[in-house]
Design a protein around this motif. Structure first.
Motif, short mmCIF file in Angstrom:
data_model
loop_
_atom_site.label_atom_id
_atom_site.label_comp_id
_atom_site.label_asym_id
_atom_site.label_seq_id
_atom_site.Cartn_x
_atom_site.Cartn_y
_atom_site.Cartn_z
N LEU A 77 48.39 -113.09 15.77
CA LEU A 77 47.14 -112.46 15.48
C LEU A 77 46.02 -113.74 15.64
O LEU A 77 46.63 -114.89 15.83
N GLU A 78 44.89 -113.45 15.78
CA GLU A 78 43.96 -114.68 15.62
C GLU A 78 42.90 -114.08 14.54
O GLU A 78 42.67 -112.58 14.32
N PHE A 79 42.42 -115.03 13.97
CA PHE A 79 41.55 -114.54 12.78
C PHE A 79 40.30 -115.80 12.54
O PHE A 79 40.56 -116.86 13.05
N THR A 80 39.12 -115.27 12.15
CA THR A 80 37.95 -116.00 11.72
C THR A 80 37.63 -115.67 10.35
O THR A 80 37.03 -114.60 9.92
N PRO A 81 37.54 -116.60 9.49
CA PRO A 81 36.99 -116.15 8.08
C PRO A 81 35.43 -115.82 8.35
O PRO A 81 34.89 -116.33 8.90
N GLY A 82 34.87 -115.24 7.35
CA GLY A 82 33.83 -114.70 7.70
C GLY A 82 32.65 -115.67 7.41
O GLY A 82 31.41 -115.77 8.04
N GLU A 83 32.84 -116.57 6.45
CA GLU A 83 32.07 -117.88 6.57
C GLU A 83 31.77 -118.54 7.91
O GLU A 83 31.01 -119.29 8.08
N HIS A 84 32.58 -118.37 8.67
CA HIS A 84 32.74 -119.25 10.11
C HIS A 84 31.81 -118.31 11.27
O HIS A 84 31.49 -118.81 12.28
N ALA A 85 32.03 -116.81 10.84
CA ALA A 85 31.71 -116.07 11.71
C ALA A 85 30.28 -115.72 11.59
O ALA A 85 29.24 -115.54 12.42
N ASP A 86 29.75 -115.42 10.29
CA ASP A 86 28.29 -114.95 9.96
C ASP A 86 27.91 -115.52 8.70
O ASP A 86 27.06 -114.79 7.89
N ALA A 87 28.71 -116.48 7.96
CA ALA A 87 28.01 -116.91 6.72
C ALA A 87 28.63 -116.11 5.65
O ALA A 87 28.01 -116.42 4.43
N ASN A 88 29.28 -115.22 5.75
CA ASN A 88 29.79 -114.25 4.66
C ASN A 88 31.24 -114.56 4.39
O ASN A 88 32.16 -113.90 5.07
N PRO A 89 31.48 -115.06 3.07
CA PRO A 89 32.96 -115.42 2.91
C PRO A 89 33.71 -114.32 2.22
O PRO A 89 34.83 -114.40 1.96
N GLY A 90 32.94 -113.10 2.33
CA GLY A 90 33.69 -112.00 1.52
C GLY A 90 34.42 -111.07 2.69
O GLY A 90 34.96 -110.16 2.15
N HIS A 91 34.50 -111.38 3.86
CA HIS A 91 35.33 -110.83 4.69
C HIS A 91 36.25 -111.70 5.76
O HIS A 91 35.46 -113.03 5.86
N THR A 92 36.98 -111.10 6.35
CA THR A 92 37.71 -111.98 7.50
C THR A 92 37.76 -111.11 8.72
O THR A 92 38.04 -110.01 8.73
N LEU A 93 37.59 -111.51 9.78
CA LEU A 93 37.85 -110.96 11.22
C LEU A 93 39.06 -111.30 11.67
O LEU A 93 39.60 -112.33 11.60
N VAL A 94 39.71 -110.19 12.29
CA VAL A 94 41.41 -110.33 12.65
C VAL A 94 41.36 -109.52 14.05
O VAL A 94 40.99 -108.42 14.15
N VAL A 95 41.93 -110.46 14.93
CA VAL A 95 42.18 -109.75 16.24
C VAL A 95 43.82 -109.53 16.37
O VAL A 95 44.45 -110.57 16.23
N PRO A 96 44.37 -108.41 16.34
CA PRO A 96 45.87 -108.11 16.22
C PRO A 96 46.35 -108.57 17.74
O PRO A 96 45.79 -108.07 18.71
#
Length: 163
Positions: A77-96
């Motif tokens: 997988l690939e992932f980006t912590p929310g704080e790096h994606a949109d400054a929101n540390p309450g979620h994480t984006l994941v690409v399976p």
């Protein structure tokens, strides 16, 4: 980091769950997303885990991201912590990319790693008690049959060691 050319977000809300309840739910959600992609571009998953009430990042967030790091290193997988994606540390984006192992396979891997030093059955059972004794014993038996764990006699106590 997340690639471009991915389908729309799919979302799962794990927040306010314990890690032991959230992990199987996440694995099932993740693997279903891969099945539904059926050869098309993978759907980006939005995993809501909250930030934690301590102000320093919650247990669920930390454990999830450590779990994702391990599987990203394996190319699953690939992932980006929310704080790096949109400054929101309450979620994480994941690409399976590839399916994640089932929970029982993960337990076997954790037991195998724990037994890098010889461990008694009671130590192993205690460490993994949240899975229930029958499940832990079945995982140990499977590892012994696969010859990934060896049983070493030590006085009246037998230990298990990773091979």
């Amino acid at each position: 980091m997340i690639s471009h050319g991915i389908a729309s977000d799919h979302e799962i809300d794990l927040h306010e769950k314990t890690w032991h309840k959230a992990l199987p739910e996440f694995i099932s959600f993740y693997n279903e997303a891969i099945e539904h992609a059926a050869g098309g571009p993978p759907a980006r998953l939005n995993v809501i885990h909250g930030y934690g009430s301590s102000g320093a990042g919650g247990v669920l967030r930390k454990r999830l991201q450590n779990f994702l790091k391990e599987h990203a290193l394996q190319g699953r997988l690939e992932f980006t912590p929310g704080e790096h994606a949109d400054a929101n540390p309450g979620h994480t984006l994941v690409v399976p990319i590839q399916p994640l192992p089932a929970l029982d396979e993960l337990l076997s891997e954790e037991i195998w790693a724990y037994c890098a030093r010889p461990r008694t059955l009671s130590k192993i059972s205690g460490k993994f008690r949240r899975h229930g004794a029958p499940t832990v014993i079945a995982a140990i038996d499977s590892l012994v049959k696969q010859r990934r764990l060896r049983v070493i006699g030590k006085g009246n106590r037998k230990t298990h060691e990773a091979v």
